[in-house]
Motif scaffolding. Structure first.
Motif, PDB file in Angstrom:
ATOM      1  N   ALA A 210       0.813   3.414 -10.707  1.00  0.00           N
ATOM      2  CA  ALA A 210       2.183   3.760 -10.344  1.00  0.00           C
ATOM      3  C   ALA A 210       3.243   3.267 -11.305  1.00  0.00           C
ATOM      4  O   ALA A 210       4.096   4.036 -11.735  1.00  0.00           O
ATOM      5  N   HIS A 211       3.232   2.010 -11.633  1.00  0.00           N
ATOM      6  CA  HIS A 211       4.336   1.421 -12.377  1.00  0.00           C
ATOM      7  C   HIS A 211       4.213   1.540 -13.892  1.00  0.00           C
ATOM      8  O   HIS A 211       5.055   2.128 -14.554  1.00  0.00           O
ATOM      9  N   LEU A 212       3.187   0.937 -14.421  1.00  0.00           N
ATOM     10  CA  LEU A 212       3.147   0.725 -15.862  1.00  0.00           C
ATOM     11  C   LEU A 212       3.061   1.994 -16.699  1.00  0.00           C
ATOM     12  O   LEU A 212       3.785   2.127 -17.677  1.00  0.00           O
ATOM     13  N   PRO A 213       2.224   2.970 -16.378  1.00  0.00           N
ATOM     14  CA  PRO A 213       2.188   4.166 -17.235  1.00  0.00           C
ATOM     15  C   PRO A 213       3.523   4.904 -17.285  1.00  0.00           C
ATOM     16  O   PRO A 213       3.930   5.388 -18.333  1.00  0.00           O
ATOM     17  N   VAL A 214       4.220   4.969 -16.163  1.00  0.00           N
ATOM     18  CA  VAL A 214       5.522   5.640 -16.140  1.00  0.00           C
ATOM     19  C   VAL A 214       6.514   4.896 -17.032  1.00  0.00           C
ATOM     20  O   VAL A 214       7.212   5.488 -17.855  1.00  0.00           O
ATOM     21  N   LEU A 215       6.570   3.581 -16.882  1.00  0.00           N
ATOM     22  CA  LEU A 215       7.509   2.791 -17.659  1.00  0.00           C
ATOM     23  C   LEU A 215       7.200   2.836 -19.150  1.00  0.00           C
ATOM     24  O   LEU A 215       8.098   2.824 -19.978  1.00  0.00           O
ATOM     25  N   ARG A 216       5.938   2.886 -19.506  1.00  0.00           N
ATOM     26  CA  ARG A 216       5.561   2.921 -20.929  1.00  0.00           C
ATOM     27  C   ARG A 216       6.031   4.202 -21.606  1.00  0.00           C
ATOM     28  O   ARG A 216       6.202   4.233 -22.809  1.00  0.00           O
ATOM     29  N   LYS A 217       6.226   5.269 -20.855  1.00  0.00           N
ATOM     30  CA  LYS A 217       6.659   6.544 -21.442  1.00  0.00           C
ATOM     31  C   LYS A 217       8.149   6.568 -21.756  1.00  0.00           C
ATOM     32  O   LYS A 217       8.614   7.445 -22.455  1.00  0.00           O
ATOM     33  N   LEU A 218       8.916   5.623 -21.242  1.00  0.00           N
ATOM     34  CA  LEU A 218      10.343   5.564 -21.538  1.00  0.00           C
ATOM     35  C   LEU A 218      10.516   4.878 -22.885  1.00  0.00           C
ATOM     36  O   LEU A 218      10.148   3.720 -23.047  1.00  0.00           O
ATOM     37  N   LYS A 219      11.063   5.567 -23.840  1.00  0.00           N
ATOM     38  CA  LYS A 219      11.223   5.013 -25.185  1.00  0.00           C
ATOM     39  C   LYS A 219      12.083   3.750 -25.143  1.00  0.00           C
ATOM     40  O   LYS A 219      13.129   3.726 -24.542  1.00  0.00           O
ATOM     41  N   GLY A 220      11.620   2.711 -25.818  1.00  0.00           N
ATOM     42  CA  GLY A 220      12.365   1.469 -25.913  1.00  0.00           C
ATOM     43  C   GLY A 220      12.170   0.520 -24.757  1.00  0.00           C
ATOM     44  O   GLY A 220      12.658  -0.592 -24.771  1.00  0.00           O
ATOM     45  N   VAL A 221      11.428   0.934 -23.723  1.00  0.00           N
ATOM     46  CA  VAL A 221      11.202   0.066 -22.575  1.00  0.00           C
ATOM     47  C   VAL A 221       9.865  -0.638 -22.749  1.00  0.00           C
ATOM     48  O   VAL A 221       8.860  -0.009 -23.044  1.00  0.00           O
ATOM     49  N   GLN A 222       9.870  -1.950 -22.586  1.00  0.00           N
ATOM     50  CA  GLN A 222       8.640  -2.721 -22.620  1.00  0.00           C
ATOM     51  C   GLN A 222       8.363  -3.227 -21.216  1.00  0.00           C
ATOM     52  O   GLN A 222       9.278  -3.609 -20.494  1.00  0.00           O
ATOM     53  N   VAL A 223       7.104  -3.247 -20.850  1.00  0.00           N
ATOM     54  CA  VAL A 223       6.699  -3.762 -19.559  1.00  0.00           C
ATOM     55  C   VAL A 223       6.085  -5.135 -19.782  1.00  0.00           C
ATOM     56  O   VAL A 223       5.300  -5.330 -20.700  1.00  0.00           O
ATOM     57  N   VAL A 224       6.488  -6.089 -18.974  1.00  0.00           N
ATOM     58  CA  VAL A 224       5.848  -7.391 -18.971  1.00  0.00           C
ATOM     59  C   VAL A 224       5.310  -7.611 -17.566  1.00  0.00           C
ATOM     60  O   VAL A 224       5.911  -7.169 -16.596  1.00  0.00           O
ATOM     61  N   GLY A 225       4.149  -8.231 -17.450  1.00  0.00           N
ATOM     62  CA  GLY A 225       3.513  -8.341 -16.141  1.00  0.00           C
ATOM     63  C   GLY A 225       3.081  -9.743 -15.813  1.00  0.00           C
ATOM     64  O   GLY A 225       3.019 -10.618 -16.673  1.00  0.00           O
TER      65      GLY A 225
END
Length: 133
Positions: free
Chosen positions: A24-39
């Protein structure tokens, strides 16, 4: 992202990194250019760990210090499921970083009777239910 431009250097923190975060979360966020996910998660081998730009390992979903380290450079923090400690979410809800959903929503979803009462009071269609004696 007004005008459709890319976001630059934005970090989104996710408490929990299991299958739900992966799907749900990480793949969607990774597709937004310039957004990094930290977990953050309570083990070294969660499914979504490989998708995160940075990762913290905490004791459990109530490790407030690990969550604060995670949130330190994030624009917003979210969480994978309602098993996250309410105290952890309250600790992060101090005005330094946005946490969504916030403590009120988490408190409701952790108490199924309160959750159903809230939904019913706000006109949501629910299957018939009753409190057990």
């Amino acid at each position: 992202m007004a005008g459709g431009g890319a976001v630059s250097d934005v970090r989104v923190g996710v408490v929990g990194a299991g299958a739900i975060a992966q799907v749900a979360h990480l793949p969607v966020l990774r597709k937004l250019k310039g957004v990094q996910v930290v977990g953050i998660c309570d083990s070294d081998g969660p499914k979504a760990r490989a998708l995160a730009a940075r990762f913290e390992t905490g004791r459990a979903y109530d490790d407030i210090e690990a969550a604060r380290r995670l949130a330190a450079d994030c624009a917003v923090v979210t969480y994978e499921l309602e098993h996250v400690s309410l105290e952890l979410v309250r600790a992060l809800d101090d005005g330094r970083v946005a946490i969504r959903p916030g403590p009120y929503a988490l408190r409701l979803t952790q108490d199924r009777l309160a959750e159903r009462g809230f939904l019913e009071a706000n006109g949501a269609a629910l299957a018939p239910w009753r409190r057990r004696p």
